[in-house]
Design an enzyme around this catalytic site. Sequence first.
Site, short mmCIF file in Angstrom:
data_model
loop_
_atom_site.label_atom_id
_atom_site.label_comp_id
_atom_site.label_asym_id
_atom_site.label_seq_id
_atom_site.Cartn_x
_atom_site.Cartn_y
_atom_site.Cartn_z
N HIS A 149 -51.10 16.82 64.45
CA HIS A 149 -51.10 16.46 65.87
C HIS A 149 -52.08 17.35 66.61
CE1 HIS A 149 -48.22 13.31 66.22
NE2 HIS A 149 -47.34 13.96 65.52
N LYS A 592 -40.38 12.33 77.59
CA LYS A 592 -41.38 11.89 78.57
C LYS A 592 -40.81 10.77 79.45
CE LYS A 592 -44.66 8.99 77.71
NZ LYS A 592 -45.80 8.26 77.17
#
Length: 934
Positions: A149, A592
């Site tokens: 990532h 999120k």
Amino acid sequence: MLIPMNEITQDQALERDVQLFTALLGEVLREHSRKRVLVIVERLREGFMQLREQEDAELREKLMKRIEGLDPQTLSEVIRAFTIYFGLVNTAEELNAHLARMDRISAGQRLWVGSFDDTVRQFQEDGISPEHFQSLLEHLLYLPVFTAHPTEAKRRTIMETFRRIFLVGQDLRRRKLNDEEIEEKLQEILTQIQILWKTDEVRVHKPQVIDEVRQGLYFFRESLFEAVPLVYRFLEKAVRRVYGANHGVKVPSFIRFGSWIGGDRDGNPFVTPETTELTVRMHAELVLEEYLERIRKLRRMLSHSSGFCEPSPALLDSLDADEDYWVATMGQSLRRFLNEPYRRKLAMMSHRLGANLARIRARIENRDADHVSRGYGSDRDFLADLYLIRDSLIHHGDASAAAGPLQDLIRLAETFGFHLVHLDIRQESTRHTEAITELFARQAGAPFYQAFTEEQRLMALSETIAHPHPFVIDKATLTPETRETLEVFEVIARLRAEIGEKVFGQYVISMTHAASHVMEAMLLARLAGLAGKDRQGWFCNLQISPLFETIDDLEHIDQVMGTLFDHPTYQALLKASGNQQEVMLGYSDSCKDGGILSSGWNLFEAQKKIIALADDRGVSCRLFHGRGGTVGRGGGPTHEAILAQPVDTVHGQIKFTEQGEVLSYRYANPETARYELTMGISGLIKASRCLIEPPVEERNDYLGIMDELSRHGEEAYRKLIRETEGFLDYFYECTPLDGIALLNIGSRPSHRKKADRSLGSIRAIPWVFGWGQSRHTLPAWFSIGHAIERYRNNDLERLAKLQKMYQDWPYFRALLSNTQMSLFKAEMRIAREYVNLAENREQAESIYRLIEDEYNRTLTQVLNVAGLLGLMEETPELRHSLARRNQYLDPLSYIQVAVLGRYRAEPEEDKRAEWLDPLLRSINAIAAGMRNTG
């Protein structure tokens, strides 16, 4: 002259090492940097330290003028100095933590909480019998999954240099050296720091997926091949020490590793079927190289002569059976190693492994591999030979020889096989739906699949899976997307046959919203011959892990999984594949989407629902936790995270992602890797007591309070990010997101759709990374203060209830402990500086005030509930570690604000590019300083 180690405490030893490394860095800067760089670094550090102690507007203005007066090249060197400082501090902390653990072990004391020694002792003191402990061990599976990532900024070459500094530092501390030898060691460290200064820590080019694969392989080659066998040795010692050698508790091999690197194609167009194929072969190449080297060492060591010992009949029979191979295939003389049975056996094993390796390399290089001899048919055959040697040594009284490097190799082979890791494949659900829609549309008279209801889709999919000839497919006529989707399944089938059944782990479907999303993937597997029905009945060589990652998906997880578990075709396929269902839970997107409180609680509830569903239907269920490095993405200490899982949901197995800079933090050094694996495994053992005794259920009143806190938290979070005008503009303009997107630290794009600046398009990783860089750390704490304040409502009895929850309930304690760390890393005064970058300053100021108010509210409420006067009082070592970094993080943040402003304001492309270098370096540096930022 160094102070003798026996005259200083462990804290003093760490501070001394930090000062030593910093002083040596200063020497390098003095000799090898541009003029004034060292002076600038020290002035900024000292100045911002003074500001931390007491605000001084005149000093702040003076420091900012100094920063703004620097040219791009000087700024880059200043930032690089700070970056190396963080690396040296990290190295000093790792070294001192390791040495402190070794000292404690040498003293013969009971070891730290989370050690195997303390864990096994606790079980024995609680009356757990050896038989029950053995039963628990046999159910264990510990499965970290490495992922690539875009938050790991550290290059491999930089990690290797810091490793050399670690080893020299260890010599300085552990060996008795005279003055001259000490000077030599200091010169070695100075040389390595000088090399760091002359090495560019920022990648010149964006890494390709295969570069990320190599980065992942680094941790196995340099650390885990050494660490894993030692972890087993430590557990065996603890068991012997506590339960005694005669109770017969055997420690099975239960550590496995997974990876997404080269298999995760969700939103990454660069992960192609060819990439996955190359990745798997690179895995096999590395592990075969390791086995070959260890076999060669064993051959030198096991020089036993048949004249002085009597090998087991099974080993002698195996040598007789291999005689043709020895002479015909290997071309060896019958007399070679005639009286040294182990050397002869190991020579044949080496030749077979060499053949396996040659075939792999030929395929990597696209050469014909048919002329290469077969070697081992499977890793099981290799293990069988290792067991033969071990049992034969024990047979003639040489158990001690069997327990050394040979047993370590057995542990490695049981852990890594010929595949190294289980490579998971991940793809987004819509890609499967689009492929299935196209395949149905290509069949004569077929209806439009996407017009079907969910029930109709399931019926059509199950009938097609069971059909002996489901589709007539001309691949040349398919769209490139559908053709590639089909080819991924074909690669899975081909490589399973080539390397072994364990080469792939799960097929993960992100954004799973319906049962049909799983059945669509099953149909694609059927077309590749991985699943279906033949004359013998159902077969299934693909296990699918649906990923639930939004708040809405988590709330409906029981409906989707209940439909699947009750569907006859899926039932049959699941049973054929071993009757174990893995379900993946996404921490990032849910956070999120709904905020940390709502995300964490919905994940908690989802786990209980899915385990209950599976238990009701007699299905074994393993949960796969998609955690990130930072708290806002499910991160935090592994030991505490496992213990914080819902009661009776960790049934001996835990699987979780390890992402970003967490990989280098936990696994770059074998000493740290041993510790991190131990802490995680001991957490798994403790959380799995439900396998051998009835669990203590969670209190209903605590569950009810968390329900209420979650509702309040989600309401406050969504009000900020969805209802506050200009909030997304604030995020894009008051964080360095534009720089993060350009940083060459990951192959995957930062947005799902390039031009889309919506909350749905921005990936969870840059979302969290951006807030961390700008010192908000907002996703990890926002709305917690509001939720606690609403629940408390100035009621002292309710405060007392929350305080008892914090003391009694691991879930709530872990939540607030991680919140404290995130609040400590946040710096509202610095976050305020980023507001100056906003185009609409008045609107941004208003949003900042909302964030700052919630920060102060959360700080107050968390400290009240935890009964603390200051953040992280209960974890002083971590507090000191973070505080130590602030003296360099603060100036870096102000530098980043200044550089961002210059970068964005410069209209000329050439001049703008000059500011890009210090900007990218500042992102690297702040990530190194904050550590788990992504």
